[in-house]
Design an enzyme around this catalytic site. Structure first.
Site, mmCIF file in Angstrom:
data_model
loop_
_atom_site.group_PDB
_atom_site.id
_atom_site.type_symbol
_atom_site.label_atom_id
_atom_site.label_comp_id
_atom_site.label_asym_id
_atom_site.label_seq_id
_atom_site.Cartn_x
_atom_site.Cartn_y
_atom_site.Cartn_z
ATOM 1 C CG ASP A 71 -2.235 0.993 0.844
ATOM 2 O OD1 ASP A 71 -2.145 1.903 -0.027
ATOM 3 O OD2 ASP A 71 -3.196 0.704 1.697
HETATM 4 C C1 BGC Z 1 -5.229 3.399 -0.071
HETATM 5 C C2 BGC Z 1 -4.886 2.400 -1.112
HETATM 6 C C3 BGC Z 1 -4.692 3.311 -2.380
HETATM 7 C C4 BGC Z 1 -3.338 3.900 -2.262
HETATM 8 C C5 BGC Z 1 -3.108 4.697 -3.645
HETATM 9 C C6 BGC Z 1 -3.804 4.101 0.069
HETATM 10 O O1 BGC Z 1 -3.606 5.109 0.957
HETATM 11 O O2 BGC Z 1 -4.936 2.637 1.289
HETATM 12 O O3 BGC Z 1 -6.100 1.920 -1.056
HETATM 13 O O4 BGC Z 1 -4.917 2.378 -3.538
HETATM 14 O O5 BGC Z 1 -3.529 4.837 -1.212
HETATM 15 O O6 BGC Z 1 -3.737 5.933 -3.630
#
Ligand code: BGC
Length: 752
Positions: free
Chosen positions: A229
């Site tokens: 993530d």
């Molecule tokens: C989120 C993800 C997301 C990523 C990119 C993170 O803060 O938890 O779900 O895909 O950011 O935006």
């Protein structure tokens, strides 16, 4: 070029560079050998950030794309075929916007209604989460674009999400928090998986070797790429060694990888394997067809169909809905959400829609210029009480036959990064509803919210409640379709609506403290808790009404193999409108004192029927559907005996039942010298062996016959401890027997 060949042609530094991105949304290109991949949120539409220099976080917004209904909504459709179509449409837009991998779907379990990201997840139940998630992946990848399933694993809250340790026992992990991921990996073969921010039992998900390598790859056969993530990596070397292939976004730490290899702290094949997986992903998406554009109107129409198929009619006393446009009814519309619909959640999933529909405009358009549809906002979105707006709305309602009142949660109440602290609607909206109901006898409430809201304190003021969730950009028209009866509602709850937050099984534990959140309710999440303990709820899991009624008949179950059955039931539309029924199959264990969830969803079928028409719904059951995780044996176990197949319209509206029996998995206990006499006697192979040994020792058998309590007592004693009492049973014999059985067990082990 194949992944292996490319890895051979890359230096260690180049390989290391492939294990992190080059920008927030791109992987790293290497010479002319490897092109960068472009990744983008996800999950329910494309958030292709505008290329604005100096704006890496995308504050300047993203390029327009269709905002499909988020998972809370689409999940409530119980329609995987629809989800496949939505996934394919998202992929088409991804392709047109230059995206190789879509960051979604999100399949975390709704453990508490407070989780601020519940709108991005499907359900409190792993079965429907897995089926709907797999359908999205299938749709996205049908066009060759990659899907990235997230957030692996046990990311069920936003509070302290980057540090908190989700403390969860193995059985709960295997039965609640992992099965949706497992189903998707096995059935839909996603190109990528995203690890979560949190720790799992103390270990960061990004460096959790058991989850990322042993479970995901070795057990489930995942052959894609694991990415972090955004910002979830804490130790580059440890993460890579644990099985995390790609750090996003980059932190400029690739040199740590190179140094670790040079110093002998990291096996070089770990780096080449991770780089190889990036190349495999590159190869996979390179096979995708490329599209320049998409049909904006057709995708908007698909978003409308998805929203329409997902709204849940919670109640409809006296058949208030649908409104009859031809009747001389004076209908008024109240509530700011009718004009300014809240159709998506906040955070990384936020999509810049190609256009939006408001329910008010859609209703007005549908009834035509000759019918007046008066509107009063009644409240403001900032939640402030405004007596003038309330008075205006009440005056309008006083003249009406029916008031349609649009209520919901403001965006600030639920967004990524934040959990709610209560499940109530804003007080100003409830005041308004009470006042409107005091002056207009027929009130229908239409809800806009991503996380479940309590209804018990106000629903007496409404004859009908339509839960529209966050319906995506075409939600306004979709809701008008349902309110006016152009289509019948067909959504069903994928999450129980409790009477009170205090009734929620995780309530005492959520969101934890001191860096830990204990999953003390174990497997008893959602209906598994309420139904096992027979606790009252406002609306049960699986519930949803429509404008007709359905009868269930002729439940049959045919055994088709070892621990395999085909179950069928006839559904008949007994009303006078075309509509869909969602028949749900639960496997139940009726125990006087529960030792497992009383019943669990194991299948569902959504079928559309004309008035008077019938169809057979069909479900396949396997041993896995009966199994539970045995922590002692570290595998799933099917116990022999009876179980009940229940088919119905919700977890609390079971229409038909049938009892089946299973011989179990034939494996019994994995016996050791410390297994009890009872466990030995019950074992298909161990039982006869021990009985034979005991028969030679006539004294205890005779004693047991004259004194049955003795046998009860002895059954609970580890076999090894009986050795002193039964001379024929020596510790050596017991160990030999156990070793022999372990070998037999390994030979007969069948996957379950
Ligand atoms: C989120 C993800 C997301 C990523 C990119 C993170 O803060 O938890 O779900 O895909 O950011 O935006």
């Amino acid at each position: 070029m194949t992944a292996d060949a490319a890895t051979d042609r890359l230096t260690l530094e180049e390989q290391a560079s492939l294990t992190s991105g080059s920008t927030t949304w791109n992987t790293t290109p290497v010479r002319d050998v490897v092109l960068a991949l472009t990744l983008s949120d996800g999950p329910h539409g494309i958030r292709r950030q505008k290329d604005v220099p100096g704006d890496p976080l995308g504050i300047q917004g993203s390029r327009p794309a269709t905002c499909f209904p988020p998972a809370v909504t689409l999940g409530s459709s119980w329609d995987p075929a629809l989800a496949v179509r939505v996934g394919a449409a998202i992929a088409r837009e991804a392709s047109a916007l230059g995206i190789d991998v879509v960051l979604g779907p999100g399949v975390n379990i709704k453990r508490s209604p407070l989780c601020g990201r519940n709108f991005e997840y499907f359900s409190e139940d792993p079965h429907i989460s897995g089926v709907m998630g797999a359908a999205i992946v299938e749709g996205i990848q049908s066009l060759g674009v990659g899907a990235c399933v997230k957030h692996f694993a046990v990311n069920n809250q936003e509070t302290d999400r980057m540090r908190v340790s989700a403390d969860v026992d193995e059985q709960t992990l295997r039965e609640i928090y992992l099965p949706a991921f497992e189903h998707i990996v096995r059935e839909a073969k996603p190109y990528a998986v995203m690890c979560s921010y949190n720790r799992v039992n103390g270990v960061h998900a990004s460096q959790h070797r058991r989850l990322l390598t042993e479970v995901l790859r070795e057990e489930w056969g995942f052959d894609g790429l694991v990415m972090s993530d955004w910002g979830a990596v804490n130790d580059r070397v440890a993460a890579l060694a644990a099985g995390l292939d790609l750090e996003m976004p980059p932190t400029g730490t690739d040199d740590q990888i190179v140094t670790a290899v040079r110093e002998g702290r990291l096996d070089p094949t770990v780096v080449s394997t991770a780089a190889g997986r990036l190349l495999t992903l590159r190869d996979r998406v390179d096979r995708a067809a490329r599209f320049e554009d998409w049909d904006v109107d057709a995708h908007h129409e698909l978003a409308r169909e998805a929203a329409r198929s997902s709204a849940v009619l919670l109640k409809n006393d006296g058949g208030l809905l649908p409104l009859d446009p031809t009747a001389r009814q004076h209908v008024v519309v109240i509530g700011e959400f009718a004009r300014t619909l809240r159709f998506q959640g906040g955070g990384s999933s936020h999509v810049e829609p190609t256009r939006t529909d408001s329910p008010l405009d859609a209703l007005r358009e549908a009834v035509g210029p000759d019918t007046e549809v008066a509107f009063a906002p009644g409240f403001t979105l900032d939640g402030e009480r405004d007596p003038a707006l309330v008075s205006e709305a009440v005056a309008l309602a006083a003249r009406a036959d029916v008031a349609l009142v649009f209520l919901g949660l403001p965006e600030a109440a639920e967004t990524e990064g934040l959990d709610r602290t209560h499940i109530g609607l804003p007080a100003a909206q409830l005041d308004l509803l009470r006042e409107v109901a005091g002056t207009c006898a027929r009130v229908a409430v239409v809800l806009a919210n991503g996380g479940v809201v309590s209804v018990s304190e106000w629903e007496e003021h409404a004859q009908a409640v339509l839960e529209g969730w966050l319906p995506g950009q075409a939600g306004g028209a979709a809701l008008a379709d349902l309110l006016l009866g152009r289509h019948s509602p067909s959504g069903r709850l994928t999450e129980t609506i409790p009477h009170r937050l205090e009734d929620v099984p995780s309530h005492l534990y959520f969101p934890g403290a001191d860096g830990h959140v204990v999953h003390g309710e174990g497997r008893y999440v959602g209906y598994r808790h309420y139904d096992t303990l027979d606790r009252p709820v406002a609306y049960p899991f699986g519930h949803g009404l429509t404008y007709t009624t359905f009868a269930y008949s002729d439940l049959t179950a045919e055994q088709t193999g070892d621990n395999r059955w085909t179950v069928e039931v006839t559904l008949t539309n007994t009303g006078n409108r075309y509509a869909h029924e969602v028949a749900q199959l639960y496997v139940a264990h009726d125990e006087a004192r529960p030792t497992r969830p009383r019943h669990e969803l194991r299948g569902f079928a959504k079928i559309g029927l004309e008035p008077g028409a019938s169809a057979r719904a069909r479900f396949e059951l396997t041993g896995r559907d009966l199994a539970q995780w045995s922590t002692g044996r570290n595998r799933r176990r099917i116990s022999p005996g009876a179980f009940t197949v229940e088919v119905g319209a919700s977890s609390r509206d079971i229409r038909l039942r049938t009892v089946l029996t299973t011989p179990g998995d034939g494996r019994g206990h994995d016996l050791t010298a410390m297994s009890t006499l009872g466990e030995w006697l019950d074992h298909p192979v161990g039982g006869p062996a021990v009985r034979q040994a005991l028969e030679q020792a006539s004294v205890p058998i005779e004693l047991a016959q004259t004194n049955p309590e003795l046998l009860v007592l002895a059954r609970g004693v580890p076999l090894l401890k009986l050795c002193g009492l039964v001379p024929e049973l020596t510790p050596e014999t017991v160990e030999r027997l156990a070793a022999h059985l372990a070998e037999e067990g390994a030979q007969h082990a069948r996957p379950s």
